[in-house]
Scaffold this motif. Sequence first.
Motif, mmCIF file in Angstrom:
data_model
loop_
_atom_site.group_PDB
_atom_site.id
_atom_site.type_symbol
_atom_site.label_atom_id
_atom_site.label_comp_id
_atom_site.label_asym_id
_atom_site.label_seq_id
_atom_site.Cartn_x
_atom_site.Cartn_y
_atom_site.Cartn_z
ATOM 1 N N UNK A 766 0.819 -1.206 0.000
ATOM 2 C CA UNK A 766 0.000 0.000 0.000
ATOM 3 C C UNK A 766 0.860 1.266 0.000
ATOM 4 N N UNK A 767 0.348 2.306 -0.681
ATOM 5 C CA UNK A 767 1.032 3.595 -0.796
ATOM 6 C C UNK A 767 0.206 4.726 -0.198
ATOM 7 N N UNK A 768 -1.106 4.544 -0.177
ATOM 8 C CA UNK A 768 -2.039 5.528 0.361
ATOM 9 C C UNK A 768 -3.064 4.783 1.207
ATOM 10 N N UNK A 769 -3.322 5.297 2.420
ATOM 11 C CA UNK A 769 -4.306 4.655 3.298
ATOM 12 C C UNK A 769 -5.370 5.653 3.698
ATOM 13 N N UNK A 770 -6.568 5.135 3.919
ATOM 14 C CA UNK A 770 -7.714 5.955 4.329
ATOM 15 C C UNK A 770 -8.462 5.213 5.424
ATOM 16 N N UNK A 771 -8.621 5.843 6.591
ATOM 17 C CA UNK A 771 -9.396 5.285 7.699
ATOM 18 C C UNK A 771 -10.537 6.248 7.998
ATOM 19 N N UNK A 772 -11.764 5.722 8.022
ATOM 20 C CA UNK A 772 -12.922 6.579 8.241
ATOM 21 C C UNK A 772 -13.954 5.833 9.080
ATOM 22 N N UNK A 773 -14.539 6.551 10.037
ATOM 23 C CA UNK A 773 -15.628 6.023 10.863
ATOM 24 C C UNK A 773 -16.541 7.190 11.204
#
Length: 876
Positions: A766-773
């Motif tokens: 992975x090169x870009x991560x997105x965490x959302x809640x």
Amino acid sequence: MIRTKIVVVLGMAIILVACSKQNKEQKAESKVSDASQGELLLHVPSPDWRDQIIYFVMTDRFNDGVAANNDQGQGEYNPYLESHYSGGDIQGIIDKLDYIEGLGATAVWTTPLVTNQWWSDALNYGGYHGYWATDFSSVDPHVGDIDTLKKLSDQLHRKNMYLIQDIVVNHTANLFSYEGGIDGYDPNDTAKNFKLLVNTEGMKPTPIQAPFNLIDRNNPEHVKADIYNWTPSIMDYSDTSQQFTYQLASLADINTQNPVVIDTFKQIYGDWIKNVGVDAFRIDTVRYVEHDFFHHFMHDEDGIHAAAKITGRDDFLAFGEVFDTSKPYNNDAEHKVASYLGNKQKPELNSIISFPLHHELKTVFAQGYPTDHLAYRIQQHMQVYDNPYVVPTFIDNHDMARFLASGDIAGFKQALATIMTIPGIPTIYQGTAQAMIESRQAMFKGGFLAEKDYFDQESELYQFIQSMAKLRTSDKLFTRGNLNIVAANKTGAGVLAYTRRYQGRTALIMFNTSSQDILVSDIKIADRIAKLTPLFGFNQDIRLNSDGKLTTELPGKSIMIAEVTPLNETIANKAASHISIATTPPTSVVTQDLLISGQSSVTNGEILIIKNTRLDTAIKIQTDAKGNWQYKHRVTNLGKEQVSLVAYSPIDKAVSNTLNFTTLVSQPEYVFNFIDGVGDNRGLNGSYSAPLHAQSIGQQDIESVKAEMGGEVLTLTFTMREFTNDWIPANGFDNVAFSLFFDIPDMHGATVLPMLNSQMPDGWNWDLAHVVYGWGNTTFSTEQASEKHQGQKFGVAPRVKTDKNSKTISFTYRLSDFGLSNWIGSKIYVTTWDITGEGAYRELTPEPSKWNFGGGHQDDAKILDFIELSLSDEQK
């Protein structure tokens, strides 16, 4: 004659005010003198709250001053677990007052110090935080005793600082429930399915203070007293009846309409003022209590203001927690919050916490949302509240994820600079000056998640806050001045600028929230030529033109605070350079490429077309021999997009008029559809189960995903088995957290998945991560990423859109936000879990509980459902 009388009366008024102030100062000096002779300095006159800066302490997690009181022998103390007591206490606060004072704070707000329920078997959690009272009149043994609290009051007052006590009137502890929850509750027979909760023996299972010890619905004496509302937990937060009378998160709801309750609370909290010297209250969970209660509690003849005045406090501040947020360009939350101020005929509290503003501070400075959202929110802050100058403003607190869990240091500084330069009372949460990421991490070595002490007065953020506090408290321009928004970006990250004016002086506060340099063009600051005298941050020799307008290039993530100094000079007459856009602004949405033309005094030369103020994406175009030019704006980005264009000559700083329009691309260039199995939310090994609470049945189960692309835009739409938003989450959905990891072609990233105890699928990185809640939204890179820590934050987050009816959640990404050139060929690994409102990943244990996942151990992968997406031409 009339004028003379007015002057005389005004003069007398000034003398009276001056005398009153002098008397207060003399009384304070007298009290200090008395205290120096051995008397505790508990009572001092109220300060002017406009001049204060609050430091908020979560007592159990701040500093351990007396180790002997940590463990009361009931298994409630375990600094390795977030759910247990960690060891902080009142003496610990006293020991660190120099640290707090050095930061620039003038008041200390502590979480409730009263005796609490030490442990709840039903919730598998402890009352270390102070909000589960069993005795509102005594100090909890974990944090000290009444004499130590008086000492804290004394030490603060000797430093010309103030004590703010956090109080609760809405609820006590986790004392009773109903079998079957709301489904097992019969409002016509509240004894039906009632269950009195009995905790572990010796763990203070019930309140010990009358009348709050009358908790049993099956005891006729308790029923007659009517101290509690016999109800289950709130399920519908929009239902006013549930809001005021049902339990908040399984905590026993007090009947605050009962006159006995009102009188008891007046006596209890009035005594804290009189006996300890409390200078202000922060009132918890205000929105769950009827308005009438606060009118009587504060303003009755024997109410809180009366008790405070007995001690010489004529301006006792009581600010309430009314947690609510508004959607962009909507102020319903501000009006809901402000309703607890009451009115002249029926006053309630005299201040409230700025929750709507807090939300926008995060979305703009941490997630890259349009700065105009924050400009609007600041305007509502000024217009809706009776006295915005005494409304506590904040960025972090103990109930939600910290700013740095989603934003970067540069954005955090901008947010801090904002609350230090707008009207209100800036409030700094413990750990902010040490760049903490975990909401409830301890600041002392040996406490929860603390491998060392965190009281470094040389840290970057400590020094920054200290400098901003000095700027604010040394100049009434920032505590008294009016406020006027002068610039904001409607299209995304970029400029936010406002002025403060006071007694003929003006300060300009300006930010660039984008990581890229931007063009600030033609902003009206003053009425004439002036220079900007730097006070803080970006420091360049900048002048306003003869019309008092500003055009300049502003570096990425910069802060500029400057005083506007008029100049006694004129600009020599000369042929000024000029650029203009001749194209008439479109009156409807633009769906095709748009040809734009204009004219410039630059002939056979180069000018720049600047889109949405960003200099890094500027388009170079040539003018002809007469200075004419043309530019074709391509319309390719999927969905609606607001566009703002100017033509600019960097050599002589000439800038054109602005052309604003909206584009729309309805048909995506690429569409990908992915199906995921229903009911497969069982973890990587198929043995996991979700938490047992009623809102956690399929919320983490992905049914399908649609990926759509057009131009630089990628939208991912998830259809979920279940969709809930019962907790009123800011992002529109709750009880699920998504972690998305993008494997970008021709980049070499990481394989370890931060915080998840897992790895990317074989052959992927992975090169870009997105965490959302529900309450968080962040993107980060592999830089500084590890198994236990997320990587470097981008300071921008995808837009979130939800539809409860279709059970869909959508995220929209833009290539330019991450320095990418194409989405095609990318692979995306998507996982689900859940994250608490405070930002912590929920626990994984062998057996599921109400809030924990089951089927594994704490070091196993925190992945419930997962799906692999491949955005290749062959699979579209």
